[in-house]
Design a protein around this motif. Structure first.
Motif, PDB file in Angstrom:
ATOM      1  N   ALA A  53      39.148  15.552  48.449  1.00  0.00           N
ATOM      2  CA  ALA A  53      37.841  16.162  48.196  1.00  0.00           C
ATOM      3  C   ALA A  53      37.979  17.616  47.758  1.00  0.00           C
ATOM      4  O   ALA A  53      37.306  18.070  46.818  1.00  0.00           O
ATOM      5  N   THR A  54      38.884  18.357  48.424  1.00  0.00           N
ATOM      6  CA  THR A  54      39.097  19.758  48.046  1.00  0.00           C
ATOM      7  C   THR A  54      39.709  19.861  46.663  1.00  0.00           C
ATOM      8  O   THR A  54      39.328  20.727  45.858  1.00  0.00           O
ATOM      9  N   ALA A  55      40.648  18.978  46.352  1.00  0.00           N
ATOM     10  CA  ALA A  55      41.290  18.995  45.033  1.00  0.00           C
ATOM     11  C   ALA A  55      40.270  18.739  43.927  1.00  0.00           C
ATOM     12  O   ALA A  55      40.283  19.409  42.883  1.00  0.00           O
ATOM     13  N   GLN A  56      39.362  17.800  44.148  1.00  0.00           N
ATOM     14  CA  GLN A  56      38.340  17.512  43.144  1.00  0.00           C
ATOM     15  C   GLN A  56      37.375  18.680  42.987  1.00  0.00           C
ATOM     16  O   GLN A  56      36.925  18.998  41.885  1.00  0.00           O
ATOM     17  N   LEU A  57      37.061  19.349  44.089  1.00  0.00           N
ATOM     18  CA  LEU A  57      36.172  20.502  44.035  1.00  0.00           C
ATOM     19  C   LEU A  57      36.788  21.629  43.216  1.00  0.00           C
ATOM     20  O   LEU A  57      36.120  22.262  42.377  1.00  0.00           O
ATOM     21  N   ILE A  58      38.084  21.881  43.453  1.00  0.00           N
ATOM     22  CA  ILE A  58      38.780  22.934  42.702  1.00  0.00           C
ATOM     23  C   ILE A  58      38.871  22.563  41.233  1.00  0.00           C
ATOM     24  O   ILE A  58      38.665  23.408  40.347  1.00  0.00           O
ATOM     25  N   ARG A  59      39.120  21.306  40.955  1.00  0.00           N
ATOM     26  CA  ARG A  59      39.304  20.868  39.574  1.00  0.00           C
ATOM     27  C   ARG A  59      38.002  20.932  38.765  1.00  0.00           C
ATOM     28  O   ARG A  59      38.009  21.316  37.592  1.00  0.00           O
ATOM     29  N   LYS A  60      36.875  20.577  39.387  1.00  0.00           N
ATOM     30  CA  LYS A  60      35.640  20.406  38.632  1.00  0.00           C
ATOM     31  C   LYS A  60      34.670  21.579  38.725  1.00  0.00           C
ATOM     32  O   LYS A  60      33.885  21.808  37.806  1.00  0.00           O
ATOM     33  N   GLU A  61      34.683  22.316  39.835  1.00  0.00           N
ATOM     34  CA  GLU A  61      33.639  23.312  40.042  1.00  0.00           C
ATOM     35  C   GLU A  61      34.127  24.760  40.079  1.00  0.00           C
ATOM     36  O   GLU A  61      33.382  25.664  39.701  1.00  0.00           O
ATOM     37  N   PHE A  62      35.325  24.984  40.545  1.00  0.00           N
ATOM     38  CA  PHE A  62      35.763  26.353  40.767  1.00  0.00           C
ATOM     39  C   PHE A  62      36.454  26.928  39.533  1.00  0.00           C
ATOM     40  O   PHE A  62      37.171  26.225  38.820  1.00  0.00           O
ATOM     41  N   GLU A  63      36.262  28.223  39.329  1.00  0.00           N
ATOM     42  CA  GLU A  63      36.807  28.903  38.151  1.00  0.00           C
ATOM     43  C   GLU A  63      37.717  30.074  38.504  1.00  0.00           C
ATOM     44  O   GLU A  63      38.673  30.348  37.782  1.00  0.00           O
ATOM     45  N   ARG A  64      37.408  30.775  39.579  1.00  0.00           N
ATOM     46  CA  ARG A  64      38.127  32.019  39.896  1.00  0.00           C
ATOM     47  C   ARG A  64      39.096  31.806  41.049  1.00  0.00           C
ATOM     48  O   ARG A  64      38.824  31.039  41.975  1.00  0.00           O
ATOM     49  N   ILE A  65      40.214  32.509  40.987  1.00  0.00           N
ATOM     50  CA  ILE A  65      41.210  32.453  42.058  1.00  0.00           C
ATOM     51  C   ILE A  65      41.694  33.867  42.357  1.00  0.00           C
ATOM     52  O   ILE A  65      41.968  34.647  41.434  1.00  0.00           O
ATOM     53  N   VAL A  66      41.767  34.203  43.637  1.00  0.00           N
ATOM     54  CA  VAL A  66      42.211  35.529  44.074  1.00  0.00           C
ATOM     55  C   VAL A  66      43.321  35.345  45.109  1.00  0.00           C
ATOM     56  O   VAL A  66      43.109  34.695  46.139  1.00  0.00           O
ATOM     57  N   LEU A  67      44.475  35.908  44.818  1.00  0.00           N
ATOM     58  CA  LEU A  67      45.614  35.823  45.729  1.00  0.00           C
ATOM     59  C   LEU A  67      45.952  37.216  46.236  1.00  0.00           C
ATOM     60  O   LEU A  67      46.169  38.143  45.444  1.00  0.00           O
ATOM     61  N   GLN A  68      45.995  37.355  47.557  1.00  0.00           N
ATOM     62  CA  GLN A  68      46.425  38.594  48.197  1.00  0.00           C
ATOM     63  C   GLN A  68      47.661  38.286  49.042  1.00  0.00           C
ATOM     64  O   GLN A  68      47.751  37.223  49.658  1.00  0.00           O
ATOM     65  N   ALA A  69      48.584  39.224  49.077  1.00  0.00           N
ATOM     66  CA  ALA A  69      49.804  39.025  49.858  1.00  0.00           C
ATOM     67  C   ALA A  69      50.399  40.374  50.200  1.00  0.00           C
ATOM     68  O   ALA A  69      50.036  41.406  49.639  1.00  0.00           O
ATOM     69  N   GLY A  70      51.326  40.359  51.134  1.00  0.00           N
ATOM     70  CA  GLY A  70      52.009  41.576  51.540  1.00  0.00           C
ATOM     71  C   GLY A  70      52.393  41.525  52.997  1.00  0.00           C
ATOM     72  O   GLY A  70      52.733  40.468  53.538  1.00  0.00           O
ATOM     73  N   TYR A  71      52.307  42.681  53.627  1.00  0.00           N
ATOM     74  CA  TYR A  71      52.676  42.838  55.030  1.00  0.00           C
ATOM     75  C   TYR A  71      51.589  43.622  55.758  1.00  0.00           C
ATOM     76  O   TYR A  71      50.724  44.238  55.120  1.00  0.00           O
ATOM     77  N   ALA A  72      51.645  43.590  57.060  1.00  0.00           N
ATOM     78  CA  ALA A  72      50.700  44.373  57.844  1.00  0.00           C
ATOM     79  C   ALA A  72      50.823  45.853  57.465  1.00  0.00           C
ATOM     80  O   ALA A  72      51.915  46.420  57.496  1.00  0.00           O
ATOM     81  N   GLY A  73      49.733  46.457  57.080  1.00  0.00           N
ATOM     82  CA  GLY A  73      49.752  47.841  56.639  1.00  0.00           C
ATOM     83  C   GLY A  73      49.970  48.014  55.156  1.00  0.00           C
ATOM     84  O   GLY A  73      49.798  49.113  54.629  1.00  0.00           O
ATOM     85  N   ASN A  74      50.340  46.954  54.467  1.00  0.00           N
ATOM     86  CA  ASN A  74      50.545  47.020  53.016  1.00  0.00           C
ATOM     87  C   ASN A  74      50.194  45.657  52.430  1.00  0.00           C
ATOM     88  O   ASN A  74      51.057  44.880  52.051  1.00  0.00           O
ATOM     89  N   PHE A  75      48.884  45.374  52.394  1.00  0.00           N
ATOM     90  CA  PHE A  75      48.367  44.075  52.006  1.00  0.00           C
ATOM     91  C   PHE A  75      47.326  44.270  50.925  1.00  0.00           C
ATOM     92  O   PHE A  75      46.449  45.130  51.048  1.00  0.00           O
ATOM     93  N   GLY A  76      47.416  43.507  49.828  1.00  0.00           N
ATOM     94  CA  GLY A  76      46.459  43.708  48.757  1.00  0.00           C
ATOM     95  C   GLY A  76      46.519  42.617  47.717  1.00  0.00           C
ATOM     96  O   GLY A  76      47.324  41.679  47.792  1.00  0.00           O
ATOM     97  N   VAL A  77      45.666  42.740  46.707  1.00  0.00           N
ATOM     98  CA  VAL A  77      45.554  41.750  45.642  1.00  0.00           C
ATOM     99  C   VAL A  77      46.777  41.820  44.739  1.00  0.00           C
ATOM    100  O   VAL A  77      47.165  42.898  44.273  1.00  0.00           O
ATOM    101  N   ILE A  78      47.379  40.664  44.484  1.00  0.00           N
ATOM    102  CA  ILE A  78      48.472  40.594  43.516  1.00  0.00           C
ATOM    103  C   ILE A  78      48.090  39.765  42.293  1.00  0.00           C
ATOM    104  O   ILE A  78      48.802  39.782  41.287  1.00  0.00           O
ATOM    105  N   PHE A  79      46.954  39.040  42.386  1.00  0.00           N
ATOM    106  CA  PHE A  79      46.451  38.331  41.200  1.00  0.00           C
ATOM    107  C   PHE A  79      44.982  38.016  41.389  1.00  0.00           C
ATOM    108  O   PHE A  79      44.548  37.559  42.449  1.00  0.00           O
TER     109      PHE A  79
END
Length: 324
Positions: A53-79
């Motif tokens: 169900a989640t895969a179909q939702l991502i495939r058909k309805e969703f357009e934007r993706i935001v990925l954040q990563a890092g470490y405690a104290g240094n965490f932010g958007v990378i894409f």
């Protein structure tokens, strides 16, 4: 800036203007490619064991993706970008995956057009604002930039065509490189860098191995660091950089001279990042940022001055266009 790297963190959200899903608790692998080129940044993200169900939702309805990563104290958007393709697959009898391929600013790059005119006396900033207005419907806003010259055009200017072509011309006249970074237009001087404190890169702050001087620039690997952005300064101890071996033959001399100019070591150890790639696995060992950077005071060699495709270079003198 020096922040110890420990206690990993990751956040992955996909959605549209109405709703979004948080997939941060699942296993996530990613490869992010960013550069100071006008070509849009891209990302490949693999999410494990997503429900149908989640895969179909991502495939058909969703357009934007935001990925954040890092470490405690240094965490932010990378894409931050738009989903271009969604694929499903299986790694084993127990593990399935959902692959997402995404791009940053590709809609504006491929389809944004200009159809306007500027009156006599317009400035480079007026041209930039006209370009931003044309890209607003594609989700692009102004990010970090530089102070443009105040020279005024002696007559009106018609702007009709692809926005990216006018940004190319503006970049050449202002000696700057432009790119899309997380949905924002960024202008960086070819002989400068973005404002802000330099990111200190040492073994104590996450440097992996030793930096190396190559024909493409100074390459360095570190533990994933979202603070490293395109055009930002890095501070690296020159004593730790493994220097490039120059060729000894006569035919190698032009390449040696070019390398001495473009990829030289900065006397103060400050470098500007031009490629920043992130890769990681939320439940694996990989968690790295790979950077290619250049000396802050690097210059373009004379052999490149007559190559219009090189950002900041000067093309050959062509015929005069009497109508602008």
């Amino acid at each position: 800036m020096s922040i110890p790297q420990y206690l990993r963190q990751i956040s992955l959200k996909v959605g549209n203007d109405q709703k979004a899903l948080d997939l941060s608790d699942l296993r996530i692998r990613f490869s992010i490619r960013r550069g100071d080129l006008k070509t849009p940044n891209s990302a490949d993200i693999r999410i494990y064991n997503v429900s149908d169900a989640t895969a179909q939702l991502i495939r058909k309805e969703f357009e934007r993706i935001v990925l954040q990563a890092g470490y405690a104290g240094n965490f932010g958007v990378i894409f931050d970008g738009t989903i271009k393709q969604v694929r499903r697959g299986r790694e084993s009898q127990t593990d399935t995956y959902l692959d997402i391929t995404a791009a940053d600013g590709d809609s504006a790059y491929n389809f944004a057009v200009m159809n306007t005119s500027l009156a006599a006396g317009s400035t480079p900033d007026d041209q930039l604002q006209a370009a931003l207005k044309a890209m607003a419907s594609r989700g692009i806003s102004m990010g970090q930039g530089m102070t443009l010259s105040t020279n005024k055009l002696p007559r009106g200017k018609v702007m009709f065509g692809m926005v990216r072509d006018y940004l190319d011309v503006l970049g050449k006249t202002q000696d700057a490189s432009w790119s899309f970074q997380d949905g924002q237009l960024t202008f960086i001087p070819n002989t400068g860098y973005l404002p802000g404190e330099a990111v200190v890169v040492t073994s104590a702050t996450g440097m992996i191995g030793l930096p190396e001087q190559t024909q493409n620039g100074i390459t360095v690997r570190m533990l994933l660091n979202p603070s490293v952005k395109i055009g930002r300064r890095l501070q690296i101890d020159n004593a730790s950089i493994q220097q490039l071996r120059y060729g000894l033959s006569l035919g190698d001399q032009p390449a040696n001279e070019m390398a001495q100019t473009t990829v030289k070591l900065d006397s103060d150890g400050f470098y500007r990042s031009i490629v920043v790639n992130h890769s990681g696995d939320s439940r694996g060992n990989e968690w790295y940022t790979d950077v290619i950077c250049l000396s802050i005071d690097a210059t373009i060699p004379l052999s490149l001055l007559n190559r219009p495709e090189t950002p900041g270079s000067v093309g050959s003198i062509g015929p005069v266009k009497p109508y602008g």
